[in-house]
Design an enzyme around this catalytic site. Structure first.
Site, PDB file in Angstrom:
ATOM      1  N   THR A 233       1.020  -0.920  -0.073  1.00 50.03           N
ATOM      2  CA  THR A 233      -0.266  -0.202   0.125  1.00 50.03           C
ATOM      3  C   THR A 233       0.901   1.172  -0.035  1.00 50.03           C
ATOM      4  O   THR A 233       1.732   1.682   1.372  1.00 50.03           O
ATOM      5  CB  THR A 233      -0.819   0.073   1.141  1.00 50.03           C
ATOM      6  OG1 THR A 233      -2.064  -1.013   1.297  1.00 50.03           O
ATOM      7  CG2 THR A 233      -1.896   0.854   0.848  1.00 50.03           C
TER       8      THR A 233
ATOM      9  N   LYS B 107      -7.498   0.699  -2.919  1.00 51.97           N
ATOM     10  CA  LYS B 107      -7.411   0.078  -1.261  1.00 51.97           C
ATOM     11  C   LYS B 107      -6.795   1.368  -0.326  1.00 51.97           C
ATOM     12  O   LYS B 107      -7.254   1.333   0.088  1.00 51.97           O
ATOM     13  CB  LYS B 107      -5.403   0.226  -1.833  1.00 51.97           C
ATOM     14  CG  LYS B 107      -4.731  -0.762  -0.381  1.00 51.97           C
ATOM     15  CD  LYS B 107      -5.393  -1.671   0.347  1.00 51.97           C
ATOM     16  CE  LYS B 107      -4.878  -1.832   2.035  1.00 51.97           C
ATOM     17  NZ  LYS B 107      -3.588  -2.740   2.131  1.00 51.97           N
TER      18      LYS B 107
ATOM     19  N   LYS C 130       0.416   4.613   8.720  1.00 49.74           N
ATOM     20  CA  LYS C 130       1.041   4.992   6.759  1.00 49.74           C
ATOM     21  C   LYS C 130       0.496   4.791   6.707  1.00 49.74           C
ATOM     22  O   LYS C 130      -0.066   6.507   5.522  1.00 49.74           O
ATOM     23  CB  LYS C 130       2.037   3.937   7.061  1.00 49.74           C
ATOM     24  CG  LYS C 130       2.737   3.958   5.641  1.00 49.74           C
ATOM     25  CD  LYS C 130       2.526   3.883   4.682  1.00 49.74           C
ATOM     26  CE  LYS C 130       2.541   1.990   4.388  1.00 49.74           C
ATOM     27  NZ  LYS C 130       1.990   0.965   3.239  1.00 49.74           N
TER      28      LYS C 130
END
Length: 291
Positions: free
Chosen positions: A86, A160, A228
């Protein structure tokens, strides 16, 4: 996750060469027949298709774009790179451009399903890039899960990130519901059973409800990595001129877990932040459920 995913390719009969920063973590794969390379560049020189799944966008950049050790420095023309981390959509576009310049191709293919999905080869794979290429790669990727073509370069990453926005708010709702039910004096195990088949039922409840009650905070997906991801989401929101307050709230709650040294716990540990915020603990309910 990468270890489980790689094992499926080995079991499917593919010749696999691997590189990790810590070789000891690859021992189980080497014992299954994988070969070792000492850098992404060396690995790429021996491969037709390169997979990566690492921690952060900076890691992705180093793996693919480092001029001395990166995969694109060693990949032969016609080769393909597939990044399953990701990461930033803009970095996916940059890698696509660099791969094209080198006579190669790239696909951004981040995944959802966590460690369980990786073990069971049941991941959702969000693919961005050339559609013809993704179609050609689908038999290979299907060893890992189900492929969804989302559009051109970067679109897999955008999908995503939208997935993470949805998960973040769902997890907040799950944990807040537990805190509320606890304060109201409900039996939490009975409460989860009662709502699981109604409109409040969700994959998050199915996977994490009982784990929260048993105080099982082992990571299927690390808080550090989720922070993150949510940070990338917020930066993309700024670029798009979007206000998503639920996302911002969830990100701040997860950042508070990091501040308490809980970044290596799983995302279900969000309940700890809400317990602290309300000066309550679900531990008594959890103990009662075990009796």
């Amino acid at each position: 996750m990468g270890r489980s995913m790689c094992s499926h390719l080995l079991k499917a009969g593919y010749a696999v060469t691997i590189f990790t920063r810590t070789q000891s973590k690859a021992e189980s794969l080497l014992s299954m027949g994988a070969q070792w390379a000492d850098s992404p560049k060396s690995l790429a020189s021996q491969s037709d298709v390169i997979f990566s799944i690492v921690g952060y966008p900076s890691d992705v950049r180093h793996v693919f774009l480092d001029p001395t050790s990166g995969a694109l420095a060693g990949l032969r023309p016609g080769g393909v790179v597939i990044d399953m981390t990701t990461s930033d959509p803009s970095l996916a576009v940059e890698i696509h451009s660099a791969a094209s310049t080198a006579g190669c191709s790239s696909v951004d293919a981040p995944v959802s399903g966590g460690d369980r999905g990786a073990r069971l080869a049941a991941l959702s794979i969000f693919a961005g890039g050339d559609e013809t290429l993704v179609t050609r790669l689908t038999p290979l990727l299907s060893n890992l899960g189900r492929v969804y073509y989302m559009g051109g370069p970067g679109k897999g990453q955008f999908c995503k990130l939208a997935n993470q926005v949805t998960i973040a708010s769902t997890m907040v709702g799950l944990c807040e519901g537990l805190i509320y039910a606890h304060k109201a004096g409900l039996d939490l195990s009975n409460y989860l059973n009662a709502i699981s088949t109604g409109a409040a039922g969700s994959k998050s409840l199915e996977l994490y409800g009982s784990r929260i009650l048993s105080r099982d905070f082992e990571a299927g997906f690390y808080v550090n990595h989720f922070v993150k991801d949510l940070g990338i989401c917020l930066r993309e929101c700024q670029n798009m001129g979007l206000a998503l307050p639920g996302l911002a709230l969830a990100q701040q709650l997860y950042v508070s877990l990091k501040a308490h040294g809980e970044g290596d716990l799983g995302t279900q540990a969000l309940v700890l932040a809400l317990e602290r915020l309300n000066n309550v603990s679900l531990v008594s309910d959890s103990s009662a459920d075990k009796k």
